[in-house]
Design a protein around this motif. Structure first.
Motif, short mmCIF file in Angstrom:
data_model
loop_
_atom_site.label_atom_id
_atom_site.label_comp_id
_atom_site.label_asym_id
_atom_site.label_seq_id
_atom_site.Cartn_x
_atom_site.Cartn_y
_atom_site.Cartn_z
N UNK A 77 0.86 -1.18 0.00
CA UNK A 77 0.00 0.00 0.00
C UNK A 77 0.88 1.22 0.00
N UNK B 243 3.80 6.86 17.20
CA UNK B 243 3.46 5.66 16.42
C UNK B 243 4.55 5.29 15.43
N UNK B 244 5.69 4.92 15.92
CA UNK B 244 6.81 4.44 15.11
C UNK B 244 7.41 5.51 14.21
N UNK C 140 3.17 11.87 6.14
CA UNK C 140 2.43 11.79 7.41
C UNK C 140 3.07 12.74 8.43
N UNK D 103 8.26 5.07 10.36
CA UNK D 103 7.82 3.78 9.84
C UNK D 103 6.31 3.70 9.75
N UNK D 104 5.64 4.77 10.14
CA UNK D 104 4.18 4.68 10.32
C UNK D 104 3.45 4.24 9.07
N UNK D 105 3.83 4.77 7.91
CA UNK D 105 3.06 4.45 6.72
C UNK D 105 3.59 3.23 5.98
N UNK D 106 4.74 2.73 6.40
CA UNK D 106 5.28 1.56 5.72
C UNK D 106 4.53 0.32 6.13
N UNK E 271 3.26 12.54 11.63
CA UNK E 271 4.05 11.83 12.64
C UNK E 271 5.42 11.47 12.08
N UNK F 45 7.94 -2.55 4.93
CA UNK F 45 8.22 -2.67 6.36
C UNK F 45 9.23 -3.79 6.59
N UNK G 238 0.63 5.25 0.33
CA UNK G 238 -0.33 6.31 0.64
C UNK G 238 -0.42 7.34 -0.49
#
Ligand code: SF4
Lengths: 410, 316, 153
Positions: free
Chosen positions: B56, B210-211, B121, B214-217, B123, B222, B58
């Motif tokens: 996925x 939230x990481x 993102x 790495x949040x969107x990976x 974050x 990942x 974004x």
């Protein structure tokens, strides 16, 4: 965490300010609340709150059900302080109906109440440890908490929703063996909590939470915060002592109200740890002086329920998070005309704004956790208007209207 | 062993060993928390699963950068680790010196940062800025410590020469002189930050941002990021164990003949280092704030590294 | 023929390895859609030392992008409905949904409320229902393991 589309909408970069949505789905906040935090660099300059994500319309539902059904429904307002809710509700009913529970029933109610306080405070200590990245302490506190849950299970048959209260008494009794067992468990718990206290006093935690989220005494009084949040700011209030209910009248000498003057997250945490010791003292006193007698009236509950006349009453208890208020208006035929719940978190959330402004982003979750927000309780009928700095409780109809309007917009 | 063969065989070896290390770390961590913990080969399961998940990307991300950066990160860290490992494995002079390894490690984390930033993102943006300041905090002492090796007794920067030097003196570098001891201490202190574990996992704090980057990976990306992290953690520990604590050097020339033994000793030492610098801190500390972490790194490790370079210039 | 067989067996091997990986590492994302906290704390308790879900390779992750299993608690409230759908869409395939608690499975006792959009399965497909109010942590553990085994094998 919000989706990328959401982020697109909600993040606006105005000069050096960045708006970050905290929640409603955020791993640090176990419950949905949307904090719109505006930051400059790492510093928080403004906070805006949006509640109502777990609004389930309980008060409205209660009006269509009979008292016994309502009893089980309001137990589901919150899974952490379910006993406080039912006790508060039952007290109001008993006041309207003129029913006096037996001494033993009152003592047993108090026993569960204090055990619930221990379990709730331990839970919160774990959550605070988790927020500051101290996984091991989190695991340890939750391990200790399991012992209390075991006791709950032994006494009432349930871990979370105890369903202990019934009109005019309680549903389960203690056997002498159980009394011994509770005593033994309390000794274990006390030892572990002492250890937890030591760890919290330790440098790494202290460095992280000292001086954070300051809510001054004046602010605390002005914003009417309650419970450990107020006591951590030096406000000496406790319903158990000020308006004794259940068996607290006779147990007055067995506990003291813990008040800390630190005003920060650390003080609030310490209040909670010390309160656990007080609760253990209360439990010991209860076990010592448990009176004999029946635990509930002989009559069928439904007959009792139908016997409750039309009337209204307000009742107060000191839930683990602070003062919990119920307004109950019965219709005389076993139903409710109106039920209003004012939960402690509702009072405390307002105190969040002075705490958060000026802190770093890293501290937002800890500070939010430090008031121990129980949003399932809070999200019933509340609209907080941060712009005008006021909060107002609105009635069902206009709320429904608002919800519908927002829904349409989405 | 032939140098080229060693280099090629070290690729899979690096992957397997570093994932195993991660598994061991997780198991010990769980044990210290009174839990049973996942099986030691858990990281392999995770990777197999992640590689077979949907990709996925974004809509807010700039696709190319977002896709390519995890690959660069993984490639850089694997390359760094295999340079190090093949030097140990073959005992022959091969490509690569310490600066190159350090550079590859830094590159792998920068690549992840940039990739995260490309996801758009907020974050991730915070994670980026935090990681940036953390890198300034720990990379400088780390580099100074490595450079002091060049000024110090070995007076070289290629890995195999350092190893040979240790063998010739029959002492691990860290105990041979004061300057090297403080350089080794600096590196050890920098490992938790470079591996970004608690108390220095500020850029990837789960409960705060939230990481972070790495949040969107998700899925394969990942997995690549995980490989990059596991391998670079392994590289760091191996670096210390080979360059500063080369225990096989006590055997003297034997170490170069029985390469298998010396390699396993090195791996054991690096496992110990991992336990001391990654597992233990993340079990017993709470997360620091960025300011506190910065202060810590610029107080102790920086002072130590400067001390080590001064000492090595003086010749202690 | 032989090559074909070899290929087939290779393929089935691959599948077995992949499904093993999936079964052994279900990462969990937990979404509260208006629950009373009872279920949420039991989920967290399932990760605490007594029950330790991590021994099955589960991890509680904070971003739906990393997750395989979606644990939904609570009757879906109106405000959480769009977020539930969005989170569900964000989780990369293959994924499973576990409805934890009676609320999420059937909606009671909040059924009939204006603000409740009915149980979870009216909105997204649910693979396993864990009944109980709240279910015990053991039940949650079992639910997750069953869901993963039945779907990913
Ligand atoms: S099922 Fe019960 S415990 Fe779970 S969220 Fe619903 S009311 Fe709470």
């Amino acid at each position: 965490m919000t989706a990328e589309r959401d982020v697109e909408r909600e993040v606006e970069v105005e000069y050096t300010r960045l708006r970050i949505p905290f929640g409603p789905i955020h791993p640090a906040l176990k419950e949905p609340v949307l904090l719109r935090v505006s930051v400059r660099g790492e510093e928080v300059v403004d906070v805006d709150m949006a509640l109502g994500h777990v609004h389930r319309g309980i008060e409205l539902l209660a009006e269509g059900r009979n008292l016994i059904q309502t009893l089980y429904l309001i137990e589901r307002i919150c899974g952490i302080c379910s006993h406080s809710h039912t006790t508060c509700f039952i007290q109001a009913l008993e006041e309207i109906g003129g029913i006096t529970p037996s001494k033993r029933a009152l003592y047993l109610r108090t026993l569960i109440f204090e055990m619930e306080r221990i379990h709730s405070h331990l839970l919160l200590l774990g959550v605070i440890a988790y927020e500051i990245g101290f996984d091991t302490l989190f695991m340890f506190t939750w391990h200790v908490r399991e012992k209390i849950l075991d006791l709950f299970e032994k006494i009432t048959g349930n871990r979370i929703h105890h369903a202990m209260n019934t009109i005019g008494g309680v549903r389960w009794d203690l056997t002498p063996r159980m009394v011994e067992e509770i005593d033994a468990y309390m000794r274990e718990v006390e030892k572990s909590v002492k250890y937890i206290h030591n760890v919290f006093m330790d440098g790494t935690v202290e460095k992280r939470v000292c001086g954070l989220g300051v809510l001054s005494y004046d602010d605390a009084v002005k914003l009417c915060v309650v419970g450990p949040t107020a006591r951590g700011s030096g406000v000496d209030i406790d319903v158990r002592r000020d308006h004794p209910y259940a068996a607290y009248d006779e147990l007055k000498r067995d506990f003291s109200v813990v008040v800390e003057r630190g005003c920060d997250v650390y003080a609030r945490t310490e209040v909670r740890i010390l309160e656990i010791f007080e609760s253990i003292n209360i439990i010991r006193a209860i076990l010592d002086r448990l009176p004999d007698g029946p635990i509930r009236p002989k009559e069928n509950v439904f007959r009792l329920m139908r016997g409750i006349p039309e009337g209204e009453a307000i009742s107060l208890v000191e839930a683990p998070r602070g003062e919990l208020l119920y307004f109950v208006k019965t219709d005389g035929s076993g139903g409710l005309k109106r039920l209003k719940v004012r939960t402690p978190t509702f009072s405390n959330l307002i105190g969040l704004k002075p705490m958060l402004i000026g802190c770093e982003i890293a501290d937002v979750p800890v500070i939010v956790a430090s008031i121990d927000p129980c949003l399932s309780c809070t999200n019933r009928l509340i609209v907080i208007d941060q712009e005008r700095g006021e909060s107002n409780v609105i009635d069902v109809d206009s709320l429904r209207h608002r919800v519908r309007r927002r829904w349409m917009r989405q | 062993m032939d140098a080229a063969v060693a280099f090629i065989t070290s690729f899979p070896l690096v992957l397997v060993v570093s994932l195993l290390f991660e598994g061991i770390d997780r198991k010990i961590h769980a044990r210290m928390q009174k839990r049973i913990g996942p099986p030691i080969i858990q990281p392999f399961y995770d990777l197999i699963k992640l590689f077979n998940k949907e990709r996925i990307i974004p809509v807010t991300a700039s696709t190319r950068v977002f896709e390519i950066m995890p690959m660069i990160a993984a490639a850089a860290s694997i390359l760094g680790a295999s340079i190090l490992l093949s030097n140990t494995l073959s005992g022959l002079g091969m490509i690569g010196d310490l600066i190159l390894v350090m550079y590859l490690l830094a590159m792998s984390s920068i690549a992840l940062m940039v990739g995260g930033l490309a996801s758009g993102n907020p974050y991730a943006a915070i994670g980026f800025s935090r990681k940036m300041s953390m890198m300034i905090a720990y990379e400088i002492p780390m580099f100074i410590a490595i450079i002091s090796v060049a000024f110090g007794p070995p007076a070289v920067l290629t890995i195999d020469r350092v190893i040979k030097f240790q063998i010739s003196t029959r002492l691990p570098l860290a105990v041979s002189s004061l300057s090297m001891a403080s350089a080794a201490a600096t590196l050890l202190l920098c490992i938790p930050a470079a591996a970004s574990v608690v108390p220095f996992d500020i850029p990837e704090a789960k409960t705060e941002i939230i990481y972070g980057f790495l949040i969107e990976y998700g899925g394969p990306y990942l997995a690549l990021a995980k490989i990059a992290k596991a391998v670079s953690n392994f590289t760091l520990t191996l670096l210390v164990s080979v360059v500063f604590l080369y225990i096989p050097s006590l055997l003297g020339e034997e170490a170069l003949i029985n390469l298998g033994i010396s390699l396993s000793i090195c791996l054991a030492v690096s496992l110990l280092i991992m336990f001391a610098t990654i597992t233990v801190p993340r079990t017993i500390f709470a997360r620091l704030k960025i300011g506190q972490a910065f202060k810590f790194y610029w107080m102790l490790p920086l002072a130590l590294s400067i001390l080590s370079i001064i000492l090595s210039v003086i010749g202690l | 023929m032989v090559i074909c067989m070899f290929r087939l067996s290779c393929k089935s091997m691959m599948f077995r390895v992949i499904s093993k990986g999936r079964v052994k590492s279900p990462w969990i994302f937990h979404l509260n859609t208006g629950s009373c906290n009872g279920c949420d704390i039991e989920i967290v308790a399932a990760f605490a030392p007594r029950y330790d879900l991590e021994r099955f390779g589960c991890l509680l992750v904070g971003s739906p992008r990393h997750a395989d299993v979606l644990l939904v608690t609570g009757p879906v409230t109106r405000q959480m409905l769009p977020r539930l759908i969005r989170v569900y869409e964000q989780i990369p395939e293959p994924k499973v949904v576990v409805a934890v608690g009676t609320c999420a499975s059937s909606g009671s006792p909040f059924l009939g409320s204006e603000m409740v959009e009915g149980p979870v399965d009216r909105i997204i497909p649910v693979d396993v229902y864990v009944i109980g109010c709240p279910p015990r942590p053991e039940a949650i553990v079992k639910g997750v393991v069953t869901a993963v085994k039945s779907k990913f094998r």
